[in-house]
Design a protein around this motif. Structure first.
Motif, PDB file in Angstrom:
ATOM      1  N   UNK A 460      19.332  38.367  14.856  1.00 44.43           N
ATOM      2  CA  UNK A 460      19.593  39.791  14.681  1.00 44.43           C
ATOM      3  C   UNK A 460      20.677  40.078  13.656  1.00 44.43           C
ATOM      4  N   UNK A 461      21.529  39.113  13.354  1.00 40.83           N
ATOM      5  CA  UNK A 461      22.575  39.404  12.371  1.00 40.83           C
ATOM      6  C   UNK A 461      22.008  39.515  10.959  1.00 40.83           C
ATOM      7  N   UNK A 462      20.722  39.270  10.800  1.00 42.85           N
ATOM      8  CA  UNK A 462      20.126  39.430   9.467  1.00 42.85           C
ATOM      9  C   UNK A 462      19.291  40.703   9.377  1.00 42.85           C
ATOM     10  N   UNK A 463      19.669  41.656  10.199  1.00 43.47           N
ATOM     11  CA  UNK A 463      18.923  42.900  10.263  1.00 43.47           C
ATOM     12  C   UNK A 463      18.832  43.596   8.899  1.00 43.47           C
ATOM     13  N   UNK A 558       3.079  44.773   8.952  1.00 35.38           N
ATOM     14  CA  UNK A 558       4.244  44.102   9.527  1.00 35.38           C
ATOM     15  C   UNK A 558       4.314  44.371  11.026  1.00 35.38           C
ATOM     16  N   UNK A 559       4.437  43.308  11.781  1.00 31.83           N
ATOM     17  CA  UNK A 559       4.697  43.413  13.212  1.00 31.83           C
ATOM     18  C   UNK A 559       6.087  42.850  13.429  1.00 31.83           C
ATOM     19  N   UNK A 560       7.018  43.763  13.734  1.00 26.84           N
ATOM     20  CA  UNK A 560       8.377  43.291  13.969  1.00 26.84           C
ATOM     21  C   UNK A 560       8.636  43.346  15.474  1.00 26.84           C
ATOM     22  N   UNK A 561       9.010  42.209  16.044  1.00 32.13           N
ATOM     23  CA  UNK A 561       9.186  42.142  17.494  1.00 32.13           C
ATOM     24  C   UNK A 561      10.665  41.962  17.826  1.00 32.13           C
ATOM     25  N   UNK A 562      11.211  42.956  18.478  1.00 32.64           N
ATOM     26  CA  UNK A 562      12.621  42.917  18.878  1.00 32.64           C
ATOM     27  C   UNK A 562      12.770  42.103  20.151  1.00 32.64           C
ATOM     28  N   UNK A 583      -6.784  43.910   3.927  1.00 32.90           N
ATOM     29  CA  UNK A 583      -6.879  43.000   2.787  1.00 32.90           C
ATOM     30  C   UNK A 583      -5.515  42.445   2.383  1.00 32.90           C
ATOM     31  N   UNK A 584      -4.419  43.106   2.799  1.00 34.13           N
ATOM     32  CA  UNK A 584      -3.099  42.710   2.323  1.00 34.13           C
ATOM     33  C   UNK A 584      -2.472  41.612   3.172  1.00 34.13           C
ATOM     34  N   UNK A 585      -1.577  40.869   2.536  1.00 36.01           N
ATOM     35  CA  UNK A 585      -0.822  39.847   3.268  1.00 36.01           C
ATOM     36  C   UNK A 585      -0.001  40.515   4.381  1.00 36.01           C
ATOM     37  N   UNK A 586      -0.076  39.962   5.579  1.00 36.39           N
ATOM     38  CA  UNK A 586       0.674  40.536   6.691  1.00 36.39           C
ATOM     39  C   UNK A 586       1.758  39.595   7.187  1.00 36.39           C
ATOM     40  N   UNK A 587       2.702  40.192   7.921  1.00 37.27           N
ATOM     41  CA  UNK A 587       3.861  39.441   8.378  1.00 37.27           C
ATOM     42  C   UNK A 587       4.173  39.751   9.833  1.00 37.27           C
ATOM     43  N   UNK A 588       4.641  38.724  10.515  1.00 36.16           N
ATOM     44  CA  UNK A 588       5.137  38.929  11.869  1.00 36.16           C
ATOM     45  C   UNK A 588       6.592  38.486  11.873  1.00 36.16           C
ATOM     46  N   UNK A 589       7.500  39.418  12.198  1.00 32.01           N
ATOM     47  CA  UNK A 589       8.928  39.098  12.196  1.00 32.01           C
ATOM     48  C   UNK A 589       9.411  39.015  13.638  1.00 32.01           C
ATOM     49  N   UNK A 590       9.911  37.854  13.996  1.00 38.99           N
ATOM     50  CA  UNK A 590      10.403  37.662  15.359  1.00 38.99           C
ATOM     51  C   UNK A 590      11.918  37.745  15.333  1.00 38.99           C
ATOM     52  N   UNK A 591      12.476  38.774  15.953  1.00 42.91           N
ATOM     53  CA  UNK A 591      13.930  38.904  15.990  1.00 42.91           C
ATOM     54  C   UNK A 591      14.466  38.445  17.334  1.00 42.91           C
ATOM     55  N   UNK A 592      15.439  37.551  17.287  1.00 44.89           N
ATOM     56  CA  UNK A 592      16.066  37.113  18.532  1.00 44.89           C
ATOM     57  C   UNK A 592      17.571  37.174  18.403  1.00 44.89           C
ATOM     58  N   UNK A 593      18.222  36.998  19.545  1.00 46.44           N
ATOM     59  CA  UNK A 593      19.669  36.871  19.566  1.00 46.44           C
ATOM     60  C   UNK A 593      20.092  35.662  18.756  1.00 46.44           C
ATOM     61  N   UNK A 594      21.389  35.601  18.446  1.00 49.43           N
ATOM     62  CA  UNK A 594      21.935  34.419  17.788  1.00 49.43           C
ATOM     63  C   UNK A 594      21.794  33.206  18.696  1.00 49.43           C
ATOM     64  N   UNK A 595      22.198  33.420  19.947  1.00 55.21           N
ATOM     65  CA  UNK A 595      22.185  32.320  20.906  1.00 55.21           C
ATOM     66  C   UNK A 595      20.856  32.330  21.633  1.00 55.21           C
ATOM     67  N   UNK A 596      20.051  31.298  21.444  1.00 54.10           N
ATOM     68  CA  UNK A 596      18.801  31.257  22.196  1.00 54.10           C
ATOM     69  C   UNK A 596      18.664  29.908  22.878  1.00 54.10           C
TER      70      UNK A 596
END
Ligand code: ADP
Ligand code: MG
Length: 697
Positions: A460-463, A558-562, A583-596
């Motif tokens: 998450x610190x790279x928000x 884009x699927x961003x998952x908090x 047709x476009x390139x898609x992305x899935x962004x998985x956001x997690x805590x620093x400590x996992x």
């Protein structure tokens, strides 16, 4: 007396009080039930360690040595005893802080120390170890593997701990050794090289070595899985005898839709439609599971199957797990069917359908003018009557089967065909168990030209970096999902999270429009927000997992998952499946805590590494393990597994299913004299059939 007929009350070390507890807590009524309580682990008592040989914490070890000095700290209840134990070369520390007054130590005496070490200040520490003067150590104590038994809190309160269980079972051994009737025939034992039941029961409790223990357990696991499979497959065979509506025609509507499609069906789609059509025309009732990864085109297959039925003069229905999904199916089907004009009538029936809207629907179903009804489970149940319902398609949530299945059909002589669709792939072992009474069709191919979704894991610190990426995508005309986890226990807090997230996004993206949907909203509001996003009016959709299944907006990339750490693997995969549809390139962004945690890290790594839903399903089962999945609630498995483990015993399961199938192929109803042991035991086990769909006839 045979163990099966010996009341547990009269077994040694038991008595009325304990018998009562055993009955209530473990359903143990007889001596045989008692020896059917299997250990969950073993500790090797044949091995003696030196202190220098201890490798890790948490593994039980036994060491011979002397106590060289000790002292107590504190007084009364807070008293604590600390002693130094020496094996002649090195030393470790022993600690007691309960029952200190009962610990009697002597210098110059040889002891056997047994316990679980933990590392502390460069030495090993044993808290509350077993310390036995060597003169009192019997050969049995240090022979082979020591079994450990699961017990409940109530049992422990009454002194029925693992050791007590072991003692009760040990007393039954001599009688056990005289033999118990086997539950599996000699031919199968031989073919699959399995231990006989008597040997297996003796050695599951008191094995002399690890290979013997494993052979005993394998036999008992096989037996457990075998009887479940025998039950499921007998159910399947029985239903194969059910008459079914014959639907031989491949008619005009089917052909018209097929021709109107802007693309070819994939090979896998064609194959499963053939498999399904073979069932539909057979004159026997179909009971089939359709599996396929997210985006593999199950909905279209479902629609084509409906048309097969409709062309043969039957009505069909599709049951969806949620209202949003029902709506989505309805829209999708209507779009597909548009070129066919008036030839096919589709209706939607959900919780939001008003009483007034229902009237024409009920009429249309009764007089046969509605061909396809789409709805949620609960609703279709009560009042709906059909002219001639011929095919039911059940779209399962990826949380496989809640045992709540609609009774759609009035008790007519011929039951409708049933097709169960699973929203995401299911591990093979689970499919064989939860859906083991169904035939299976698998779509193992995605439509061509799909660009695999790229998955990236962020802290998450790279928000800021993530937001910059989102902005770039929107500038290119794409849309974005932002998903927040939902924990049922605290909906208020979740909504707060969602609201905060929404506000934050509004601040970060003041130039764009944002929709929000969640489970607490009125259906109409939800629809409005979804509609705004689907039409491109809003660029970002903030949502809880209500969007998990079925939503289809090809322009969203884009699927961003908090808080991705709060989702299971299958759920993450399902969410990811919402993008990569255009047709476009898609992305899935998985956001997690620093400590996992390590497990979270593994889950994220798997998501990043693969898009293969079947592989993800297997990994999910492996990570979550038996503990989580073997429970009825989580998985829909209607029976407890006492020894087998679906995440590790896949091979045994395959063999057990084969063995059961071989028997039923010869004797579907288990009527042969030689199969009497199977029939008897099945009847006595009373394994429930998995789902209500098996009770269609
Ligand atoms: P599933 O329900 O299995 O997750 P869908 O039925 O939603 O998958 O299909 C995903 C998308 O792919 C839909 O937009 C659908 O119209 C499209 N689709 C289905 N079959 C094909 C095909 N053979 N070729 C191209 N696109 C297809
Ligand atoms: Mg779908």
């Amino acid at each position: 007396m045979e163990l099966a007929h010996r009341d547990i009350t009269y077994c040694k070390n038991v008595g009325a009080k304990r018998a009562d507890i055993l009955r209530k807590e473990l359903k143990v009524n007889t001596a045989l039930d008692m020896v059917r309580q299997y250990p969950y682990k073993y500790i090797d008592r044949s091995r003696f360690y030196r202190i220098a040989e201890i490798e890790d914490e948490d593994t039980y070890v036994q060491i011979v040595g002397e106590v060289t000095e000790w002292h107590t700290i504190g007084i009364g209840k807070a008293q604590r005893l600390s002693a130094t134990f020496n094996d002649g070369m090195h030393q470790c520390e022993l600690v007691w802080f309960k029952g200190v007054q009962y610990v009697k130590l002597q210098r110059g005496v040889k002891y056997l120390l047994f316990g679980k070490p933990s590392r502390f200040n460069h030495t090993y520490n044993f808290v509350h170890p077993e310390l036995t003067p060597w003169s009192k150590v019997t050969p049995e104590m240090t022979q082979g593997l020591e079994p450990y038994y699961n017990t409940t809190e109530t049992m422990k309160r009454h002194g029925l701990n693992s050791k007590a269980m072991r003692n009760i079972i040990a007393e039954l051994l001599p009688d056990l050794k005289t033999g118990v009737p086997d539950t599996i025939g000699a031919d199968i034992l031989q073919r699959y090289r399995l231990m006989g039941l008597t040997d297996a029961l003796v050695n599951v409790h008191f094995p002399k070595d690890t290979p013997t223990m494993q052979a005993a357990r394998a036999r008992l696991k096989f037996e457990e899985l075998f009887y479940i499979q025998l039950q499921l497959l007998r159910q399947m065979k029985r239903r194969e005898q059910n008459p079914g509506f014959a639907m031989p025609i491949v008619g005009s509507r089917f052909h018209a839709l097929y021709k109107s499609l802007p693309f070819d069906l994939t090979g896998a789609q064609k194959r499963v439609i053939h498999e399904i059509h073979d069932d539909l025309k057979s004159g026997r009732q179909m009971n089939r599971l359709l599996q396929g990864d997210v985006g593999s085109g199950k909905t279209l297959v479902a629609l084509l199957c409906c048309l097969l039925a409709v062309d043969n003069g039957y009505q069909t229905c599709i049951m969806a797990p949620t209202e949003i999904l029902a709506n989505q199916h309805y829209e999708t089907l209507k779009a597909f069917l548009a070129p066919l004009g008036d030839a096919v009538h589709v209706a939607l029936l959900t919780g939001s359908t008003t009483a007034k809207q229902r009237v024409p629907i009920h009429n249309g179903l009764l007089n046969g003018t509605i061909h396809i009804l789409i709805g949620t489970h609960a609703l279709i149940e009560d009042t709906v009557q059909w002219q001639n319902l011929g095919l039911v398609i059940i779209d399962e949530q990826h949380r496989f089967g809640v045992a709540q299945r609609a009774k759609l059909w009035s008790k007519n002589d011929i039951p409708p065909h049933v097709l169960v669709m699973s929203a995401t792939p299911i591990p093979r072992t689970l499919a064989m168990t939860v859906y083991g009474d169904l035939h299976v069709s698998i779509i193992d191919e995605l439509p061509p030209g799909r660009k695999p979704v790229q998955t990236i894991h962020y802290n998450i610190n790279r928000r800021a970096q993530v937001y910059a990426f989102l902005r770039k995508q929107i500038q290119e005309g794409r849309q974005i999902y932002v998903v927040y986890p939902l924990i049922k226990e605290n909906e208020k807090l979740d909504l707060q999270d969602l609201q905060n997230g929404f506000n934050e996004l509004c601040e970060a993206f003041p130039e764009y429009k944002i929709s929000m949907v969640h489970g607490q909203m009125k259906a109409a509001d939800k629809d409005l927000q979804m509609q705004r996003f689907a039409s491109g009016e809003t660029q970002i959709l903030v949502a809880t997992t209500v969007i998990e299944v079925g939503v289809n907006v090809p322009n969203a990339t884009v699927m961003m998952i908090q808080n991705a750490e709060r989702f299971g693997l299958s759920q993450l995969h399902q969410l990811r499946g919402r993008v990569g549809r255009g047709a476009d390139q898609s992305y899935c962004l998985l956001l997690t805590d620093m400590e996992i945690s390590g497990d979270t890290r593994k889950r994220m790594d798997i998501m990043v590494a693969t898009n293969d839903g079947f592989r993800i399903a297997e990994e999910d089962l492996r990570l979550r393990g038996a503990g989580d999945i073997d429970g009825t609630q989580q998985s829909g498995i209607p029976f407890d597994l006492h020894i087998a483990n679906l995440s590790t015993d896949g091979q045994l399961l395959t063999l057990a299913r084969q063995a059961a199938m071989d028997i039923l192929d010869q004797d579907p109803l288990l009527e042969d004299e030689m199969n009497r042991i199977y029939k008897r035991r099945l009847d006595s086990l009373r394994i429930e059939s998995p789902q209500n769909w098996s009770e269609i006839s």
